[in-house]
Scaffold this motif. Structure first.
Motif, PDB file in Angstrom:
ATOM      1  N   PRO A  73       0.811  -1.231   0.000  1.00 57.53           N
ATOM      2  CA  PRO A  73       0.000   0.000   0.000  1.00 57.53           C
ATOM      3  C   PRO A  73       0.837   1.271   0.000  1.00 57.53           C
ATOM      4  O   PRO A  73       0.458   2.271  -0.615  1.00 57.53           O
ATOM      5  CB  PRO A  73      -0.828  -0.144   1.283  1.00 57.53           C
ATOM      6  N   ALA A  74       1.984   1.258   0.703  1.00 56.56           N
ATOM      7  CA  ALA A  74       2.820   2.459   0.755  1.00 56.56           C
ATOM      8  C   ALA A  74       3.386   2.799  -0.625  1.00 56.56           C
ATOM      9  O   ALA A  74       3.421   3.967  -1.026  1.00 56.56           O
ATOM     10  CB  ALA A  74       3.948   2.258   1.765  1.00 56.56           C
ATOM     11  N   ALA A  75       3.841   1.781  -1.365  1.00 52.92           N
ATOM     12  CA  ALA A  75       4.366   2.022  -2.711  1.00 52.92           C
ATOM     13  C   ALA A  75       3.258   2.472  -3.653  1.00 52.92           C
ATOM     14  O   ALA A  75       3.453   3.369  -4.490  1.00 52.92           O
ATOM     15  CB  ALA A  75       5.033   0.749  -3.240  1.00 52.92           C
ATOM     16  N   TYR A  76       2.107   1.867  -3.522  1.00 53.81           N
ATOM     17  CA  TYR A  76       0.930   2.260  -4.314  1.00 53.81           C
ATOM     18  C   TYR A  76       0.597   3.722  -4.073  1.00 53.81           C
ATOM     19  O   TYR A  76       0.383   4.504  -5.007  1.00 53.81           O
ATOM     20  CB  TYR A  76      -0.223   1.343  -3.905  1.00 53.81           C
ATOM     21  N   GLU A  77       0.569   4.112  -2.793  1.00 57.64           N
ATOM     22  CA  GLU A  77       0.228   5.485  -2.422  1.00 57.64           C
ATOM     23  C   GLU A  77       1.266   6.479  -2.933  1.00 57.64           C
ATOM     24  O   GLU A  77       0.926   7.546  -3.453  1.00 57.64           O
ATOM     25  CB  GLU A  77       0.109   5.578  -0.896  1.00 57.64           C
ATOM     26  N   ARG A  78       2.533   6.145  -2.820  1.00 55.96           N
ATOM     27  CA  ARG A  78       3.594   7.082  -3.173  1.00 55.96           C
ATOM     28  C   ARG A  78       3.757   7.260  -4.677  1.00 55.96           C
ATOM     29  O   ARG A  78       3.869   8.380  -5.171  1.00 55.96           O
ATOM     30  CB  ARG A  78       4.918   6.609  -2.566  1.00 55.96           C
ATOM     31  N   TYR A  79       3.760   6.156  -5.408  1.00 55.22           N
ATOM     32  CA  TYR A  79       4.142   6.226  -6.817  1.00 55.22           C
ATOM     33  C   TYR A  79       2.973   6.227  -7.805  1.00 55.22           C
ATOM     34  O   TYR A  79       3.096   6.779  -8.899  1.00 55.22           O
ATOM     35  CB  TYR A  79       5.059   5.042  -7.164  1.00 55.22           C
ATOM     36  N   LEU A  94     -16.864   2.200  -1.760  1.00 57.35           N
ATOM     37  CA  LEU A  94     -16.387   0.829  -1.838  1.00 57.35           C
ATOM     38  C   LEU A  94     -14.975   0.801  -2.410  1.00 57.35           C
ATOM     39  O   LEU A  94     -14.621   1.642  -3.239  1.00 57.35           O
ATOM     40  CB  LEU A  94     -17.306  -0.007  -2.734  1.00 57.35           C
ATOM     41  N   ALA A  95     -14.185  -0.207  -1.981  1.00 57.05           N
ATOM     42  CA  ALA A  95     -12.822  -0.371  -2.492  1.00 57.05           C
ATOM     43  C   ALA A  95     -12.054   0.941  -2.411  1.00 57.05           C
ATOM     44  O   ALA A  95     -11.436   1.388  -3.376  1.00 57.05           O
ATOM     45  CB  ALA A  95     -12.853  -0.900  -3.929  1.00 57.05           C
ATOM     46  N   ALA A  96     -12.069   1.551  -1.232  1.00 56.11           N
ATOM     47  CA  ALA A  96     -11.508   2.894  -1.064  1.00 56.11           C
ATOM     48  C   ALA A  96      -9.996   2.927  -1.126  1.00 56.11           C
ATOM     49  O   ALA A  96      -9.408   4.011  -1.281  1.00 56.11           O
ATOM     50  CB  ALA A  96     -11.982   3.471   0.273  1.00 56.11           C
ATOM     51  N   GLY A  97      -9.339   1.781  -0.978  1.00 55.22           N
ATOM     52  CA  GLY A  97      -7.883   1.766  -1.073  1.00 55.22           C
ATOM     53  C   GLY A  97      -7.245   2.639  -0.013  1.00 55.22           C
ATOM     54  O   GLY A  97      -7.602   2.592   1.166  1.00 55.22           O
ATOM     55  N   THR A  98      -6.307   3.477  -0.425  1.00 52.30           N
ATOM     56  CA  THR A  98      -5.597   4.340   0.522  1.00 52.30           C
ATOM     57  C   THR A  98      -6.290   5.681   0.722  1.00 52.30           C
ATOM     58  O   THR A  98      -5.772   6.547   1.418  1.00 52.30           O
ATOM     59  CB  THR A  98      -4.156   4.568   0.070  1.00 52.30           C
ATOM     60  N   GLY A  99      -7.445   5.879   0.089  1.00 54.68           N
ATOM     61  CA  GLY A  99      -8.246   7.053   0.402  1.00 54.68           C
ATOM     62  C   GLY A  99      -8.112   8.236  -0.516  1.00 54.68           C
ATOM     63  O   GLY A  99      -8.479   9.346  -0.142  1.00 54.68           O
ATOM     64  N   VAL A 100      -7.645   8.031  -1.745  1.00 56.72           N
ATOM     65  CA  VAL A 100      -7.498   9.174  -2.646  1.00 56.72           C
ATOM     66  C   VAL A 100      -8.852   9.790  -2.971  1.00 56.72           C
ATOM     67  O   VAL A 100      -9.017  11.023  -2.920  1.00 56.72           O
ATOM     68  CB  VAL A 100      -6.732   8.786  -3.928  1.00 56.72           C
ATOM     69  N   LEU A 101      -9.844   8.974  -3.288  1.00 53.78           N
ATOM     70  CA  LEU A 101     -11.184   9.499  -3.558  1.00 53.78           C
ATOM     71  C   LEU A 101     -11.837   9.988  -2.266  1.00 53.78           C
ATOM     72  O   LEU A 101     -12.519  11.018  -2.253  1.00 53.78           O
ATOM     73  CB  LEU A 101     -12.050   8.422  -4.213  1.00 53.78           C
ATOM     74  N   THR A 134     -18.606   7.182   4.619  1.00 52.69           N
ATOM     75  CA  THR A 134     -18.162   5.888   5.146  1.00 52.69           C
ATOM     76  C   THR A 134     -17.313   5.228   4.073  1.00 52.69           C
ATOM     77  O   THR A 134     -17.785   5.004   2.950  1.00 52.69           O
ATOM     78  CB  THR A 134     -19.351   4.985   5.494  1.00 52.69           C
ATOM     79  N   ALA A 135     -16.060   4.948   4.391  1.00 51.58           N
ATOM     80  CA  ALA A 135     -15.133   4.368   3.418  1.00 51.58           C
ATOM     81  C   ALA A 135     -14.828   2.924   3.795  1.00 51.58           C
ATOM     82  O   ALA A 135     -14.546   2.624   4.961  1.00 51.58           O
ATOM     83  CB  ALA A 135     -13.839   5.176   3.375  1.00 51.58           C
ATOM     84  N   THR A 136     -14.888   2.033   2.820  1.00 53.59           N
ATOM     85  CA  THR A 136     -14.658   0.616   3.081  1.00 53.59           C
ATOM     86  C   THR A 136     -13.663   0.036   2.086  1.00 53.59           C
ATOM     87  O   THR A 136     -13.492   0.546   0.978  1.00 53.59           O
ATOM     88  CB  THR A 136     -15.965  -0.197   2.975  1.00 53.59           C
ATOM     89  N   ASP A 137     -13.034  -1.039   2.500  1.00 49.62           N
ATOM     90  CA  ASP A 137     -12.167  -1.806   1.609  1.00 49.62           C
ATOM     91  C   ASP A 137     -12.093  -3.224   2.150  1.00 49.62           C
ATOM     92  O   ASP A 137     -12.216  -3.439   3.364  1.00 49.62           O
ATOM     93  CB  ASP A 137     -10.765  -1.191   1.526  1.00 49.62           C
ATOM     94  N   LEU A 138     -11.899  -4.185   1.269  1.00 52.02           N
ATOM     95  CA  LEU A 138     -11.777  -5.575   1.691  1.00 52.02           C
ATOM     96  C   LEU A 138     -10.457  -5.817   2.415  1.00 52.02           C
ATOM     97  O   LEU A 138     -10.375  -6.645   3.316  1.00 52.02           O
ATOM     98  CB  LEU A 138     -11.886  -6.501   0.470  1.00 52.02           C
ATOM     99  N   LEU A 176      -4.246   2.203   6.408  1.00 47.52           N
ATOM    100  CA  LEU A 176      -3.530   3.326   5.799  1.00 47.52           C
ATOM    101  C   LEU A 176      -4.498   4.426   5.390  1.00 47.52           C
ATOM    102  O   LEU A 176      -4.236   5.620   5.593  1.00 47.52           O
ATOM    103  CB  LEU A 176      -2.731   2.849   4.587  1.00 47.52           C
ATOM    104  N   GLY A 177      -5.636   4.048   4.808  1.00 45.38           N
ATOM    105  CA  GLY A 177      -6.619   5.041   4.394  1.00 45.38           C
ATOM    106  C   GLY A 177      -7.136   5.861   5.553  1.00 45.38           C
ATOM    107  O   GLY A 177      -7.370   7.068   5.426  1.00 45.38           O
ATOM    108  N   ALA A 178      -7.307   5.224   6.714  1.00 47.94           N
ATOM    109  CA  ALA A 178      -7.812   5.932   7.889  1.00 47.94           C
ATOM    110  C   ALA A 178      -6.847   7.015   8.354  1.00 47.94           C
ATOM    111  O   ALA A 178      -7.268   8.027   8.917  1.00 47.94           O
ATOM    112  CB  ALA A 178      -8.075   4.946   9.015  1.00 47.94           C
ATOM    113  N   THR A 179      -5.562   6.836   8.106  1.00 43.52           N
ATOM    114  CA  THR A 179      -4.597   7.879   8.469  1.00 43.52           C
ATOM    115  C   THR A 179      -4.566   8.980   7.418  1.00 43.52           C
ATOM    116  O   THR A 179      -4.290  10.135   7.730  1.00 43.52           O
ATOM    117  CB  THR A 179      -3.174   7.292   8.619  1.00 43.52           C
TER     118      THR A 179
END
Length: 253
Positions: free
Chosen positions: A2-8, A36-43, A57-61, A68-71
């Motif tokens: 998730p950190a690499a996804y978020e950064r790059y 749904l499928a909020a990932g790291t929270g960009v949307l 309300t943000a969710t992810d499987l 990470l999204g909550a932060t």
């Protein structure tokens, strides 16, 4: 991952579409939004900033993504949830949004049926999904690099999963089967901008499920070098710009 996804990847690939989807969501003047499928929270972050009066309300499987999204977007209520079995009462939301997540649902009609269940009458389901791989300049170059690194049976995750739900007619049929009325469907091309092909390659090779495929198959540093070389040959060293095409759907419950 998730950190690499978020950064790059998030700033280059996902932020432009998050801004577009948020503008469409805000125009509906929602009060209770489920993502749904909020990932790291960009949307999520865009929704909180653009529709501050709405409850999000943000969710992810994936629990790691939720943490990470909550932060990243603490203004939303975050929880782990399966889109096919949503842990919410009927008619709880007036808008459900999903950015590039529906492709990952194993049973899309079942997931869409759950979305309709948690929507109030007249509520909207707003989401996007990638068009075919050939319409995404960065990922065409990436796939070429993977095929060069693995001449026999290269990883095909991007063609089969992120770009594997790229038939608008099929998407519309699935929505209709779940009881939705499709109000709008459009094709949208936006430009992605990355500082370098090296950053892009790092993001794709370490921030997506391709990471496991590369690590399982051999020398990850050598693969990365080959992928960067091929992407640079196609895109330039950087900064690089490429078109990315998606489909956007809005359906009414």
């Amino acid at each position: 991952m998730p950190a690499a996804y978020e950064r790059y990847l998030v700033p280059v690939v996902f932020q432009p579409f998050a801004e577009d989807l948020t503008a469409r969501a805000a125009a509906l003047d929602p009060r209770h939004i489920l993502e749904l499928a909020a990932g790291t929270g960009v949307l999520t972050s865009e929704l909180l900033a653009t529709a501050p009066s709405a409850e999000v309300t943000a969710t992810d499987l994936n629990e790691t993504m939720v943490a990470l999204g909550a932060t990243r977007a603490p203004g939303a209520a975050w929880r782990q949830a399966d889109a096919q079995q949503l842990p919410f009462p009927d008619a709880s939301f007036d808008l459900v949004v999903c950015q590039f997540g529906v492709m990952f649902f194993p049973d899309r009609v079942a997931a869409f049926t759950e979305v309709r269940r948690v929507l109030a009458p007249g509520g909207r389901f707003l989401f996007n999904t990638w068009a075919p791989l050939a319409t995404h300049g960065f990922e065409v170059a990436l796939q070429a690099g993977l095929e060069r690194a693995f001449p026999v049976d290269p990883p095909r995750f991007f063609a089969t999963v992120p770009h594997g739900y790229a038939d608008p007619t099929l998407v519309t049929d699935d929505l209709t089967a779940a009881g939705f009325t499709v109000e709008d469907q459009l094709e949208l091309t936006l430009q992605g901008r990355a500082p370098s092909t090296a950053d892009l390659a790092t993001g794709y090779l370490t921030g997506t499920p391709v990471r496991a495929a590369v690590e399982d198959r051999g020398d990850a540093p050598a693969v990365r070098a080959t992928v960067i070389e091929e992407m640079t040959a196609r895109l330039g060293p950087g900064p690089v710009t490429a078109p990315m095409t998606a489909y956007v759907f809005r359906a009414a419950a």
